[in-house]
Design a protein around this motif. Structure first.
Motif: not given
Length: 188
Positions: A25-52
């Motif tokens: 139940d922690g994936w909707d938590a706010a993060t230090p990245c303005s406007g991003w949830t924990a899921r958004d940060v993980a998604g950004h990193m997953i997307g980063g693997q697609h980018l690489i």
């Protein structure tokens, strides 16, 4: 080449450990990245693997900053591991030698790009750990090397509005605190 990528792999391992520690139940938590949830940060990193992977294969890199949660549907740990495994399979010797664009620094081999890219999973490990209440101490060696990278790319990231203004760390702050402050994250 493996030695050259050890920091990159260690940073990915660190991130994966924190992803695995986020409560269901922690994936909707706010993060230090303005406007991003924990899921958004993980998604950004997953997307980063697609980018690489796109850089490794000569494909078109995706936008990993807009709606990053789209990369993190279902089980975040499984999505991360799948993207990481698929990307790792493409990091051949030939791919690691491929020239890729690196902003104002021009083109450089993908292996060199990944050496600097280790800063990305390192900092987002801290973001996700902070959001999910996990220990947020980072590998001191990765912090040291990440700080050098941050000084090289920080100006360009700020100019592109992908990084907030630097904060002033407290006097006598350790290197992790100084790095986080340089990247606009308050850990003090």
């Amino acid at each position: 080449m493996a030695q050259k990528l050890s920091g990159y792999h260690r940073a990915l391992d660190l991130f994966e450990g924190v992803v695995g520690g986020v409560a269901r139940d922690g994936w909707d938590a706010a993060t230090p990245c303005s406007g991003w949830t924990a899921r958004d940060v993980a998604g950004h990193m997953i997307g980063g693997q697609h980018l690489i992977r796109a850089l490794a294969t000569g494909g078109t890199p995706p936008d990993v900053n807009t709606d990053p949660g789209r990369y993190c549907t279902g089980d975040p740990l499984l999505a991360w591991r799948t993207a990481r495994k698929e990307t790792e399979a493409e990091l051949t010797q030939q791919a690691l030698g491929r020239q890729v664009p690196f902003g104002a620094l021009g083109d450089l081999p993908l292996s060199d790009f990944l050496g600097g890219y280790a800063l990305e999973p390192l900092i987002h490990t801290w973001d996700l750990a902070t959001a999910s209440g996990q220990p947020d101490r980072l590998d001191p060696d990765l912090v040291h090397h990440g700080f050098a990278t941050a000084h090289i790319i920080g100006g360009a990231l700020r100019a592109a509005e992908q990084l907030g203004p630097a904060l002033t760390p407290p006097r006598g702050a350790d290197e992790q605190t100084r790095l986080l402050a340089f990247l606009g994250r308050k850990s003090f």
